[in-house]
Scaffold this motif. Structure first.
Motif, short mmCIF file in Angstrom:
data_model
loop_
_atom_site.label_atom_id
_atom_site.label_comp_id
_atom_site.label_asym_id
_atom_site.label_seq_id
_atom_site.Cartn_x
_atom_site.Cartn_y
_atom_site.Cartn_z
N VAL A 104 -15.77 2.63 22.63
CA VAL A 104 -14.94 1.53 22.15
C VAL A 104 -15.60 0.20 22.47
O VAL A 104 -16.05 -0.03 23.60
CB VAL A 104 -13.53 1.56 22.76
N TRP A 110 -14.57 -3.57 22.76
CA TRP A 110 -13.35 -4.33 22.97
C TRP A 110 -13.57 -5.83 22.80
O TRP A 110 -14.58 -6.36 23.27
CB TRP A 110 -12.83 -4.12 24.40
N ASP A 111 -12.60 -6.50 22.21
CA ASP A 111 -12.46 -7.93 22.40
C ASP A 111 -11.85 -8.12 23.78
O ASP A 111 -11.31 -7.16 24.36
CB ASP A 111 -11.57 -8.52 21.30
N THR A 136 -6.68 -8.73 23.99
CA THR A 136 -6.92 -7.32 23.68
C THR A 136 -6.97 -6.51 24.97
O THR A 136 -6.15 -5.64 25.20
CB THR A 136 -8.21 -7.13 22.87
N LEU A 137 -7.95 -6.80 25.83
CA LEU A 137 -7.98 -6.17 27.14
C LEU A 137 -7.14 -6.93 28.16
O LEU A 137 -6.55 -6.33 29.06
CB LEU A 137 -9.43 -6.09 27.66
N ALA A 168 -4.21 -0.80 28.58
CA ALA A 168 -5.66 -1.01 28.64
C ALA A 168 -6.32 -0.06 29.65
O ALA A 168 -7.34 0.57 29.35
CB ALA A 168 -5.98 -2.45 29.00
N ASN A 214 -17.25 1.96 27.36
CA ASN A 214 -16.37 0.81 27.13
C ASN A 214 -17.24 -0.44 27.12
O ASN A 214 -17.85 -0.79 28.13
CB ASN A 214 -15.32 0.71 28.23
N VAL A 229 -17.78 -4.64 25.63
CA VAL A 229 -17.02 -5.85 25.32
C VAL A 229 -17.87 -6.81 24.50
O VAL A 229 -19.04 -7.07 24.84
CB VAL A 229 -16.53 -6.56 26.60
N LEU A 288 -1.89 -0.51 22.67
CA LEU A 288 -3.20 0.07 22.91
C LEU A 288 -3.15 1.59 23.07
O LEU A 288 -4.12 2.28 22.74
CB LEU A 288 -3.84 -0.56 24.16
#
Length: 212
Positions: free
Chosen positions: A4, A6-7, A11-12, A89, A103, A105, A199
């Motif tokens: 994934v 992520w923003d 988001t997180l 999250a 993960n 970002v 999420l």
């Protein structure tokens, strides 16, 4: 199992409440904002902070500098009171990790600030790229493409999640499935975008097993 991308903010990390209230209070000159003003600000910040500042300045006659200063001040409050992780999250991060995924970002926030916020929230990610690293801002797909390259990932095995349409557009341009995390009461309006309201809904998309 999908990795994934992520923003970060919205988001997180649950950054919006502080930002929305700060901009709304700048509009009122420091007074307590009405719920309708907070709703208006929320719809604008979900496009971008810059869009919100420009629109609020035009609509309410507030100097853009005052709004920009209010926005910048939120970073100072986060030094002592950092934003919490978004609901779900930690569960999704753990599921990706347990399944052998990464993960990652991709954020517009400067690298040092992003790393400090993640650390304060107790969230661990495998890699991060930032606009401050010299990448153009989303919806340009450059940050997404760089993460795919660094980790030798097949775009078909990657999911990207963000709270703004620009995140989804960047994902699509890089051949990655983009998912929009929708804020309650905020309608983005773009047709054909995959959406989730929480999420935890990502667990099915990444192939995570939710059984006890």
């Amino acid at each position: 199992m999908r990795s994934v991308i992520w923003d970060l903010g919205g988001t997180l990390l649950d950054t919006y409440p502080v930002v929305d209230r700060a901009l709304a209070r700048a509009v009122t000159g420091g007074g307590e904002p009405e719920p309708s003003l907070l709703d208006e600000v929320a719809r604008l910040t979900r496009v971008s902070s810059g869009h919100a500042i420009s629109e609020l300045s035009d609509r309410h006659g507030v100097p853009e500098m005052a709004l920009r200063e209010a926005y910048a001040a939120t970073r100072e409050t986060w030094r002592d009171d950092p934003p919490a992780p978004m609901a779900g999250a930690e569960e999704v991060l753990a599921a990706v990790r347990a399944g052998g995924g990464s993960n990652l970002v991709a954020t517009h926030r400067d690298r040092q600030s992003a790393l400090e916020l993640l650390s304060a929230a107790g969230l661990e990610v495998d890699d991060l790229v930032s606009a401050s690293d010299g990448f153009p801002r989303k919806p340009d797909p450059a940050m997404v493409a760089e993460l795919l390259r660094r980790h030798d990932l097949d775009p078909a095995d990657v999911l990207m999640v963000g709270d703004r349409p620009a995140d989804v557009e960047a994902a699509g341009s890089a051949g990655v499935l983009g998912v929009l995390l929708v804020t309650a009461g905020v309608e983005h309006g773009q047709p054909g975008i995959r959406r989730v309201g929480a999420l935890e809904e990502l667990l099915g998309l990444i192939g995570a097993d939710r059984s006890p």
